[in-house]
Design a protein around this motif. Sequence first.
Motif, PDB file in Angstrom:
ATOM      1  N   PRO A  28      28.877  -6.718  -1.396  1.00 27.02           N
ATOM      2  CA  PRO A  28      27.977  -5.938  -2.233  1.00 27.02           C
ATOM      3  C   PRO A  28      26.549  -6.479  -2.149  1.00 27.02           C
ATOM      4  N   ALA A  29      25.610  -5.594  -1.982  1.00 29.84           N
ATOM      5  CA  ALA A  29      24.198  -5.962  -1.932  1.00 29.84           C
ATOM      6  C   ALA A  29      23.381  -4.843  -2.558  1.00 29.84           C
ATOM      7  N   ARG A  30      22.276  -5.229  -3.126  1.00 38.51           N
ATOM      8  CA  ARG A  30      21.324  -4.278  -3.714  1.00 38.51           C
ATOM      9  C   ARG A  30      20.171  -4.149  -2.744  1.00 38.51           C
ATOM     10  N   LEU A  31      19.836  -2.925  -2.343  1.00 37.33           N
ATOM     11  CA  LEU A  31      18.733  -2.696  -1.414  1.00 37.33           C
ATOM     12  C   LEU A  31      17.428  -2.507  -2.174  1.00 37.33           C
ATOM     13  N   VAL A  32      16.354  -3.038  -1.602  1.00 34.79           N
ATOM     14  CA  VAL A  32      15.012  -2.917  -2.160  1.00 34.79           C
ATOM     15  C   VAL A  32      14.135  -2.282  -1.095  1.00 34.79           C
ATOM     16  N   PHE A  33      13.485  -1.187  -1.419  1.00 32.46           N
ATOM     17  CA  PHE A  33      12.577  -0.494  -0.514  1.00 32.46           C
ATOM     18  C   PHE A  33      11.173  -0.618  -1.081  1.00 32.46           C
ATOM     19  N   THR A  34      10.242  -1.127  -0.282  1.00 33.64           N
ATOM     20  CA  THR A  34       8.873  -1.257  -0.777  1.00 33.64           C
ATOM     21  C   THR A  34       8.002  -0.136  -0.233  1.00 33.64           C
ATOM     22  N   ALA A  35       6.973   0.172  -0.996  1.00 36.13           N
ATOM     23  CA  ALA A  35       5.894   0.999  -0.466  1.00 36.13           C
ATOM     24  C   ALA A  35       5.123   0.124   0.522  1.00 36.13           C
ATOM     25  N   GLY A  36       4.254   0.728   1.272  1.00 33.88           N
ATOM     26  CA  GLY A  36       3.424  -0.067   2.161  1.00 33.88           C
ATOM     27  C   GLY A  36       2.517  -0.983   1.360  1.00 33.88           C
ATOM     28  N   ALA A  37       2.602  -2.287   1.625  1.00 33.46           N
ATOM     29  CA  ALA A  37       1.708  -3.243   0.968  1.00 33.46           C
ATOM     30  C   ALA A  37       0.345  -3.150   1.649  1.00 33.46           C
ATOM     31  N   VAL A  59      -2.049  -8.559   2.638  1.00 36.40           N
ATOM     32  CA  VAL A  59      -0.909  -7.632   2.663  1.00 36.40           C
ATOM     33  C   VAL A  59       0.396  -8.388   2.433  1.00 36.40           C
ATOM     34  N   MET A  60       0.583  -9.499   3.136  1.00 35.56           N
ATOM     35  CA  MET A  60       1.831 -10.242   3.009  1.00 35.56           C
ATOM     36  C   MET A  60       1.961 -10.900   1.635  1.00 35.56           C
ATOM     37  N   THR A  61       0.851 -11.335   1.080  1.00 35.19           N
ATOM     38  CA  THR A  61       0.868 -11.869  -0.279  1.00 35.19           C
ATOM     39  C   THR A  61       1.268 -10.774  -1.255  1.00 35.19           C
ATOM     40  N   ASN A  62       0.705  -9.582  -1.084  1.00 34.34           N
ATOM     41  CA  ASN A  62       1.049  -8.453  -1.952  1.00 34.34           C
ATOM     42  C   ASN A  62       2.498  -8.019  -1.756  1.00 34.34           C
ATOM     43  N   LEU A  63       2.978  -8.044  -0.515  1.00 33.01           N
ATOM     44  CA  LEU A  63       4.374  -7.687  -0.248  1.00 33.01           C
ATOM     45  C   LEU A  63       5.304  -8.673  -0.949  1.00 33.01           C
ATOM     46  N   ALA A  64       5.010  -9.954  -0.842  1.00 26.66           N
ATOM     47  CA  ALA A  64       5.843 -10.969  -1.503  1.00 26.66           C
ATOM     48  C   ALA A  64       5.851 -10.752  -3.015  1.00 26.66           C
ATOM     49  N   THR A  80      11.019  -4.394   8.705  1.00 28.12           N
ATOM     50  CA  THR A  80       9.629  -4.111   8.350  1.00 28.12           C
ATOM     51  C   THR A  80       9.038  -3.094   9.316  1.00 28.12           C
ATOM     52  N   THR A  81       8.019  -2.426   8.827  1.00 25.20           N
ATOM     53  CA  THR A  81       7.155  -1.620   9.679  1.00 25.20           C
ATOM     54  C   THR A  81       5.738  -2.096   9.407  1.00 25.20           C
ATOM     55  N   VAL A  82       5.032  -2.454  10.470  1.00 23.67           N
ATOM     56  CA  VAL A  82       3.675  -2.997  10.371  1.00 23.67           C
ATOM     57  C   VAL A  82       2.724  -1.991  11.009  1.00 23.67           C
ATOM     58  N   TYR A  83       1.761  -1.534  10.222  1.00 21.85           N
ATOM     59  CA  TYR A  83       0.770  -0.563  10.684  1.00 21.85           C
ATOM     60  C   TYR A  83      -0.574  -1.273  10.817  1.00 21.85           C
ATOM     61  N   VAL A  84      -1.230  -1.075  11.965  1.00 19.94           N
ATOM     62  CA  VAL A  84      -2.542  -1.675  12.203  1.00 19.94           C
ATOM     63  C   VAL A  84      -3.479  -0.566  12.663  1.00 19.94           C
ATOM     64  N   ALA A  85      -4.577  -0.389  11.941  1.00 17.43           N
ATOM     65  CA  ALA A  85      -5.543   0.651  12.286  1.00 17.43           C
ATOM     66  C   ALA A  85      -6.415   0.149  13.433  1.00 17.43           C
ATOM     67  N   SER A  86      -5.928   0.389  14.644  1.00 22.20           N
ATOM     68  CA  SER A  86      -6.660  -0.018  15.846  1.00 22.20           C
ATOM     69  C   SER A  86      -5.957   0.545  17.074  1.00 22.20           C
ATOM     70  N   GLU A 126      -1.150  -2.560   7.002  1.00 24.17           N
ATOM     71  CA  GLU A 126      -0.204  -2.187   5.950  1.00 24.17           C
ATOM     72  C   GLU A 126       1.192  -2.575   6.424  1.00 24.17           C
ATOM     73  N   VAL A 127       2.019  -3.076   5.515  1.00 17.82           N
ATOM     74  CA  VAL A 127       3.395  -3.468   5.874  1.00 17.82           C
ATOM     75  C   VAL A 127       4.341  -2.943   4.805  1.00 17.82           C
ATOM     76  N   GLU A 128       5.388  -2.232   5.252  1.00 16.90           N
ATOM     77  CA  GLU A 128       6.446  -1.826   4.348  1.00 16.90           C
ATOM     78  C   GLU A 128       7.721  -2.554   4.753  1.00 16.90           C
ATOM     79  N   ALA A 129       8.619  -2.724   3.775  1.00 20.76           N
ATOM     80  CA  ALA A 129       9.816  -3.521   4.043  1.00 20.76           C
ATOM     81  C   ALA A 129      11.021  -2.962   3.331  1.00 20.76           C
ATOM     82  N   ILE A 130      12.189  -3.302   3.871  1.00 24.59           N
ATOM     83  CA  ILE A 130      13.466  -3.058   3.236  1.00 24.59           C
ATOM     84  C   ILE A 130      14.130  -4.433   3.102  1.00 24.59           C
ATOM     85  N   ALA A 131      14.607  -4.743   1.913  1.00 24.07           N
ATOM     86  CA  ALA A 131      15.270  -6.023   1.664  1.00 24.07           C
ATOM     87  C   ALA A 131      16.650  -5.767   1.086  1.00 24.07           C
ATOM     88  N   ALA A 132      17.507  -6.768   1.199  1.00 22.86           N
ATOM     89  CA  ALA A 132      18.846  -6.701   0.624  1.00 22.86           C
ATOM     90  C   ALA A 132      19.091  -7.986  -0.149  1.00 22.86           C
TER      91      ALA A 132
END
Length: 137
Positions: A28-37, A59-64, A80-86, A126-132
């Motif tokens: 059993p695990a609880r999933l956590v889905f974040t918005a993009g940090a 971004v990583m500080t905000n994600l944590a 994770t999905t990491v978005y870089v505007a470049s 921007e970084v979004e993540a899924i955790a368990a």
Amino acid sequence: MPDPVALLHVPALSDAAEYAYAATVESPARLVFTAGACPLDAEGRTVAPGDHAAQARQVMTNLATALDAAGARLTDVVKTTVYVASSRQADLVTAWEVVRDFFGDHDPPSTLLGVSVLGYTDQLVEVEAIAAVRMGA
């Protein structure tokens, strides 16, 4: 109780990637889905315009912080999905190196994308993540 997350390194695939190619989550695990940090300070201002590395650190500080609010840690992240505007690969690598440093030895599967624009003025990363998280944790 064992960790519900298993990161899979696939020997048949290149070891050039700095992440596991797959992850599994055992029940059993609880999933956590974040918005993009985003690289925003506490007042909602974009930090470090023009600096991919500094924005990635924020971004990583905000994600944590977001994960912590959900009872999770960076070591609970399974994707994770990491978005870089470049359009410059060097900028993607700069942001990616900061993201990797925050994860340390934990190397969840990730997708790194160069995009044309992100949602906030001067935003580059921007970084979004899924955790368990183990149930009851």
